[in-house]
Scaffold this motif. Structure first.
Motif, PDB file in Angstrom:
ATOM      1  N   TYR A  86       0.854  -1.190   0.000  1.00 52.65           N
ATOM      2  CA  TYR A  86       0.000   0.000   0.000  1.00 52.65           C
ATOM      3  C   TYR A  86       0.890   1.240   0.000  1.00 52.65           C
ATOM      4  O   TYR A  86       1.647   1.481   0.936  1.00 52.65           O
ATOM      5  CB  TYR A  86      -0.912  -0.008   1.212  1.00 52.65           C
ATOM      6  N   ASN A  87       0.783   2.026  -1.094  1.00 50.16           N
ATOM      7  CA  ASN A  87       1.566   3.253  -1.222  1.00 50.16           C
ATOM      8  C   ASN A  87       0.653   4.428  -0.911  1.00 50.16           C
ATOM      9  O   ASN A  87      -0.050   4.952  -1.789  1.00 50.16           O
ATOM     10  CB  ASN A  87       2.141   3.364  -2.632  1.00 50.16           C
ATOM     11  N   LEU A  90       0.997   7.752  -2.887  1.00 52.39           N
ATOM     12  CA  LEU A  90       0.789   7.786  -4.336  1.00 52.39           C
ATOM     13  C   LEU A  90      -0.293   8.799  -4.720  1.00 52.39           C
ATOM     14  O   LEU A  90      -0.226   9.444  -5.786  1.00 52.39           O
ATOM     15  CB  LEU A  90       0.423   6.394  -4.843  1.00 52.39           C
ATOM     16  N   MET A 173      -8.015   8.450  -3.969  1.00 55.44           N
ATOM     17  CA  MET A 173      -6.840   7.632  -3.622  1.00 55.44           C
ATOM     18  C   MET A 173      -6.443   7.746  -2.155  1.00 55.44           C
ATOM     19  O   MET A 173      -5.356   7.322  -1.744  1.00 55.44           O
ATOM     20  CB  MET A 173      -5.641   8.029  -4.511  1.00 55.44           C
ATOM     21  N   ASN A 217      -3.191   2.182  -5.681  1.00 56.83           N
ATOM     22  CA  ASN A 217      -2.107   2.382  -4.709  1.00 56.83           C
ATOM     23  C   ASN A 217      -1.887   1.156  -3.806  1.00 56.83           C
ATOM     24  O   ASN A 217      -1.101   1.196  -2.873  1.00 56.83           O
ATOM     25  CB  ASN A 217      -2.384   3.621  -3.851  1.00 56.83           C
TER      26      ASN A 217
END
Length: 716
Positions: A86-87, A90, A173, A217
């Motif tokens: 999990y970014n 992003l 996001m 993400n």
């Protein structure tokens, strides 16, 4: 003696010492290998695929089942889920990229002065410039229509579009967005665009922007997934088929997997494998080497022991191994604990009596190793039976150390009881270690057989010892103790026919035993030999001063030469009498050697006085041989010193000490110990011991008055 005969004698000596020794050791090794070879012989069971097994089949070894281990690891890999990353940053990155997009559009629009009225050529040129500027900073590829809509929009509408795009992307996001959820999130963001502030062309353009810049993400992590699967595979333990594990149970249908496992542990191996036989050869070689080393070490410390003791040692060792082999088949009776009936303690008991304690302990250890192999064969499950090996070792150790030094025949109740107690405690410990359920009947039988083993070993020892003593003409401590019994016919003969000699012999025995113990020689042998050393005097007892109770000395009426003949003959008469009674050779030798080649000084001087011609001293010397052993040397010193002290008038410690030193120096200067392996230091210790013992006998006493009048004590 010619050189040829000397050479032949030397060859014969070498053959008897070295070749005989190595021959016996080789025989021991071959016998042990023959007894244990069953441990490495193929044990192929009679099983066939898809048939019912007629008996349990156990693994003889520990081995890793590689195929089962591989399958288990593949299952672990397959069950390990994929890893996702999990970014959370992003979303901000995508917002920045959208900001760059709108900034670039605004800059190109300003530079090229693009408006809604600009010709298409100018717009196309501006679109190309936007593409060139964004080629290195954006992954999104927007269509020309979208860029046209944004270029031709007013500055106000363009700013509103940027704000809406940035907000929508950030909100979309802000949570985890996987690839499976991406389309849903993008559609949701497009649907949330406000229609009141945007015209259709800009709305359409923003919809494409959102579709391009909203991305996942929360995505698959290939490296993490690979590491997780590898870790899962590493965490899978090897599938081990343990020694003794039942592979096929009686009554089960034999499957392909069972056949595979039987082949894996070598039970269905049709090819001859020489490696186990070589391993057994090395193991047997180790046992045989220790066997030889212990005997060699014993022989170095006891050089008087002949090669026949190696024969005895080998016979006991091989016999004990054979007994273990026979007892190992008792398991076939399926009687609980009957294998613990093996009387291994018999070997250490006999070796302790005939050789010494160290050899007995080491032999017990070696035989317990052999026993663990032999019981492993009978179990048909393993090469070594560790439980039986432990039991045999402690049982043998008890047999080696429980016997007291001067105990005669091992007492059945005392010695057997101690060995039985050790056996029971060891078996009970093994049962507890194995966490075996205790059944009164089964446990009782097991402990009962282990206890019976101790008593059986003592009974067999008492039964076999006379056979060894008679068959090999050996002088064991038991035999010596029996010969020291005052009721022995020869000792009774000495007591009755030569009582003075008997009491003299008792004193010599006390002196010799203590002196031998001081220098590490066989004190018991010296004591018993001293009892019999003057048995030859019973042939003419009155010619020896200690037996002349009436004060009449027959030597006064005969010539010194005849006296010499009578006196000198008594060691050899005694040796002959001892041979007639089949006494041990060691005692006969001491009786024959206890005067060596000493000079009969009294009769020699008397003969010189009566003769006009010089008399050769050799005529009045004993013909020998000189003493050959430490025990014989000690008996000779004790005999001459005791006789001299007995003849001394009013002995006291000082006079006794001077006499002991005088006799000691006389024997030493006369070379009486030249053929004996006793050292000068040991002789000094013997001298000191005899002197101390005699001081205890002839200590100062209170001299009481001849007429001691008792005073009457009256009471009123």
């Amino acid at each position: 003696m010619t050189s040829s005969s000397q050479f032949k004698k030397r060859i014969r000596e070498v053959a008897l010492t070295y070749l005989a020794d190595w021959g016996i050791v080789l025989i021991v090794g071959i016998a042990l290998y023959g007894l244990m070879v069953g441990s490495v012989l193929p044990k192929n069971p009679n099983v066939k695929l898809h048939q019912i097994a007629t008996s349990d089949i156990q693994s003889p070894i520990d081995t890793v089942d590689t195929q089962a281990t591989h399958v288990k690891r593949q299952e672990a890999i397959g069950s390990t889920p994929s890893a996702y990353a999990y970014n959370k940053n992003l979303g901000l990155m995508q917002v920045e990229k959208v900001g760059d997009l709108f900034d670039t559009i605004a800059a190109v629009k300003k530079d090229e002065k693009i408006s809604s009225d600009s010709p298409q050529v100018a717009v196309d040129n501006a679109i190309k410039m936007i593409g060139d500027r964004l080629s290195g900073s954006s992954d999104a590829h927007l269509s020309d229509s979208t860029l046209t809509a944004l270029l031709t929009a007013s500055d106000h509408n363009l700013q509103i579009a940027e704000d809406i795009a940035s907000t929508s992307i950030y909100e979309a996001m802000n949570d985890k967005v996987g690839w499976n959820d991406l389309q849903r999130v993008q559609d949701k963001a497009s649907a949330s665009l406000p229609s009141s502030v945007l015209n259709d062309s800009i709305r359409k353009a923003l919809n494409e922007v959102l579709q391009s810049y909203i991305t996942a993400n929360y995505s698959f992590d290939a490296n993490a997934t690979k590491q997780n699967k590898q870790e899962a595979a590493r965490n899978v333990d090897n599938v081990v088929i343990h020694q003794g594990e039942v592979i096929v149970k009686k009554g089960e249908l034999v499957t392909n997997d069972m056949i595979r496992q039987l082949k894996l542990v070598g039970l269905l191996d049709e090819h001859f494998n020489v490696i186990p036989f070589v391993g057994l050869l090395l193991f047997t070689g180790f046992i045989t080497f220790i066997f030889w080393f212990e005997y060699y070490r014993f022989k170095e410390k006891h050089p008087r022991y002949s090669v026949k003791y190696l024969y005895i040692y080998a016979l006991i060792f091989i016999g004990a191994a054979a007994i273990i082999k026979i007892c190992s088949y008792l398991r076939l009776t399926n009687v609980s604990g009957i294998s613990y009936l093996v009387p291994l303690a018999i070997a250490p008991l006999m070796i302790r009596i005939l050789l010494n304690e160290r050899v007995a302990v080491v032999s017990g250890l070696l035989l317990s190793l052999v026993g663990s192999v032999l019981f492993g064969i009978s179990a048909k499950a393993a090469i070594f039976d560790s439980s039986m090996g432990i039991f045999l070792f402690f049982s043998a150790l008890a047999g080696a150390v429980v016997l007291r030094k001067r105990q005669a025949r091992p007492k059945i109740m005392q010695t057997g009881g101690l060995i039985a107690l050790v056996n029971v405690l060891v078996v009970l410990s093994l049962l507890m270690f194995q966490n075996t359920p205790f059944s009164p009947a089964s446990t009782g039988l097991t402990l009962g057989f282990s206890a019976l083993s101790g008593f059986l070993a003592v009974v067999l020892t008492n039964g076999l010892m006379p056979l060894f003593e008679t068959g090999f003409s050996i002088l064991s401590p038991i035999r010596l103790i029996e010969l020291s019994n005052p009721n022995h016919p020869l000792l009774r003969k000495i007591l009755i026919e030569a009582p003075g000699t008997y009491h003299h012999s008792l004193m010599v025995a006390n002196l010799a035993e203590r002196a031998c113990e001081v220098i590490g020689a066989n004190g018991l042998l010296a004591r018993v030999a001293a009892y019999y050393h003057d048995v030859g005097k019973t042939k003419r007892p009155k010619f020896f001063v200690e037996n002349q109770m009436d004060g009449v000395n027959p030597h006064d009426k005969i010539s010194p030469q005849l006296s010499r003949t009578i006196i000198i003959s008594h060691p050899y008469d005694g040796a002959e009498i001892l041979r007639q009674y089949r006494m041990p050779r060691e005692i006969i030798d001491i009786a024959e050697q206890h005067h060596g080649t000493t000079l009969l000084k009294y009769f020699y001087v008397k003969a010189q006085e009566q003769s006009e011609k010089p008399i050769d001293e050799s005529e009045f010397r004993y013909p020998g041989p000189k003493v050959q052993t430490k025990e014989a040397a000690v008996v000779e010193l004790a005999d001459s010193i005791e006789a001299a002290v007995r003849a001394m008038q009013k002995p006291n410690p000082v006079k006794v000490n001077n006499l002991v030193k005088s006799i000691f120096n006389d024997r030493l200067s006369d070379g009486q110990f030249d053929e004996c392996n006793i050292t000068l230091k040991e002789l000094k210790s013997v001298e000191k011991s005899i002197d101390e013992t005699l001081r205890g006998v002839y200590h100062s006493r209170i001299e009481y008055p001849k007429d001691l009048k008792m005073k009457k004590v009256t009471t009123k």
